[in-house]
Design a protein around this motif. Structure first.
Motif, short mmCIF file in Angstrom:
data_model
loop_
_atom_site.label_atom_id
_atom_site.label_comp_id
_atom_site.label_asym_id
_atom_site.label_seq_id
_atom_site.Cartn_x
_atom_site.Cartn_y
_atom_site.Cartn_z
N PHE A 1 0.81 -1.21 0.00
CA PHE A 1 0.00 0.00 0.00
C PHE A 1 0.85 1.27 0.00
O PHE A 1 0.49 2.26 -0.64
CB PHE A 1 -0.96 0.01 1.19
CG PHE A 1 -2.14 -0.89 0.99
CD1 PHE A 1 -2.99 -0.74 -0.09
CD2 PHE A 1 -2.40 -1.91 1.89
CE1 PHE A 1 -4.07 -1.57 -0.29
CE2 PHE A 1 -3.48 -2.75 1.71
CZ PHE A 1 -4.32 -2.59 0.63
N SER A 2 1.97 1.23 0.70
CA SER A 2 2.81 2.44 0.71
C SER A 2 3.43 2.69 -0.66
O SER A 2 3.50 3.84 -1.11
CB SER A 2 3.89 2.32 1.78
OG SER A 2 4.76 1.26 1.51
N SER A 3 3.86 1.64 -1.36
CA SER A 3 4.42 1.86 -2.69
C SER A 3 3.34 2.28 -3.69
O SER A 3 3.58 3.12 -4.56
CB SER A 3 5.15 0.60 -3.18
OG SER A 3 4.25 -0.47 -3.31
N TYR A 4 2.13 1.74 -3.54
CA TYR A 4 1.04 2.12 -4.44
C TYR A 4 0.61 3.57 -4.20
O TYR A 4 0.42 4.33 -5.15
CB TYR A 4 -0.16 1.18 -4.26
CG TYR A 4 -1.26 1.44 -5.26
CD1 TYR A 4 -1.15 0.98 -6.56
CD2 TYR A 4 -2.39 2.16 -4.91
CE1 TYR A 4 -2.15 1.22 -7.49
CE2 TYR A 4 -3.39 2.41 -5.83
CZ TYR A 4 -3.26 1.93 -7.11
OH TYR A 4 -4.25 2.18 -8.03
N ILE A 5 0.47 3.94 -2.94
CA ILE A 5 0.06 5.31 -2.62
C ILE A 5 1.13 6.31 -3.03
O ILE A 5 0.83 7.38 -3.57
CB ILE A 5 -0.30 5.42 -1.13
CG1 ILE A 5 -1.60 4.66 -0.86
CG2 ILE A 5 -0.44 6.87 -0.69
CD1 ILE A 5 -1.95 4.52 0.59
N PHE A 6 2.39 5.96 -2.80
CA PHE A 6 3.48 6.85 -3.21
C PHE A 6 3.47 7.04 -4.73
O PHE A 6 3.59 8.16 -5.22
CB PHE A 6 4.82 6.28 -2.76
CG PHE A 6 6.00 7.06 -3.27
CD1 PHE A 6 6.31 8.29 -2.72
CD2 PHE A 6 6.77 6.58 -4.31
CE1 PHE A 6 7.39 9.03 -3.19
CE2 PHE A 6 7.84 7.30 -4.79
CZ PHE A 6 8.15 8.52 -4.23
N GLY A 7 3.32 5.97 -5.48
CA GLY A 7 3.28 6.07 -6.94
C GLY A 7 2.08 6.83 -7.44
O GLY A 7 2.17 7.62 -8.38
N ALA A 8 0.92 6.63 -6.80
CA ALA A 8 -0.29 7.33 -7.22
C ALA A 8 -0.17 8.83 -6.94
O ALA A 8 -0.57 9.66 -7.76
CB ALA A 8 -1.51 6.75 -6.52
N CYS A 9 0.39 9.17 -5.79
CA CYS A 9 0.59 10.60 -5.47
C CYS A 9 1.60 11.23 -6.42
O CYS A 9 1.40 12.36 -6.88
CB CYS A 9 1.06 10.75 -4.03
SG CYS A 9 -0.21 10.38 -2.82
N LEU A 10 2.66 10.51 -6.72
CA LEU A 10 3.65 11.02 -7.67
C LEU A 10 3.03 11.22 -9.05
O LEU A 10 3.29 12.23 -9.72
CB LEU A 10 4.83 10.06 -7.73
CG LEU A 10 6.05 10.50 -8.51
CD1 LEU A 10 6.67 11.73 -7.85
CD2 LEU A 10 7.06 9.37 -8.57
N PHE A 11 2.20 10.29 -9.47
CA PHE A 11 1.52 10.41 -10.76
C PHE A 11 0.60 11.62 -10.78
O PHE A 11 0.56 12.37 -11.76
CB PHE A 11 0.74 9.13 -11.06
CG PHE A 11 -0.17 9.23 -12.25
CD1 PHE A 11 0.34 9.36 -13.52
CD2 PHE A 11 -1.55 9.21 -12.08
CE1 PHE A 11 -0.49 9.46 -14.63
CE2 PHE A 11 -2.38 9.31 -13.17
CZ PHE A 11 -1.86 9.44 -14.44
#
Length: 77
Positions: free
Chosen positions: A60-70
């Motif tokens: 979840f942390s890698s997904y949320i980080f990637g989504a925020c970066l996107f």
């Protein structure tokens, strides 16, 4: 054999490329792709975490980080 087939016109290739660019640039495709990258990161780091709770946290942390970066990059560009 090469002379038997005609080359396609440039505008036919251009319309095909526009369709591919539209699909690859869509937000849904990026988020689905990000889901699989987060899953891959979780599986590659499985030797570092020995519980399901840490695995879910990393996913979840890698997904949320990637989504925020996107979202940030999409907003700026």
């Amino acid at each position: 054999m090469r002379f038997l087939f005609r080359k396609a016109k440039y505008h036919l290739h251009e319309s095909d490329l526009e369709l591919v660019e539209e699909v690859l640039g869509s937000g849904t495709f990026v988020l689905v792709d990000l889901f699989f990258w987060s899953l891959l990161i979780t599986f590659l780091t499985i030797s570092l975490h020995f519980s399901y709770l840490w695995g879910l946290f990393i996913f979840f942390s890698s997904y949320i980080f990637g989504a925020c970066l996107f979202c940030i990059i999409r907003k700026w560009l």
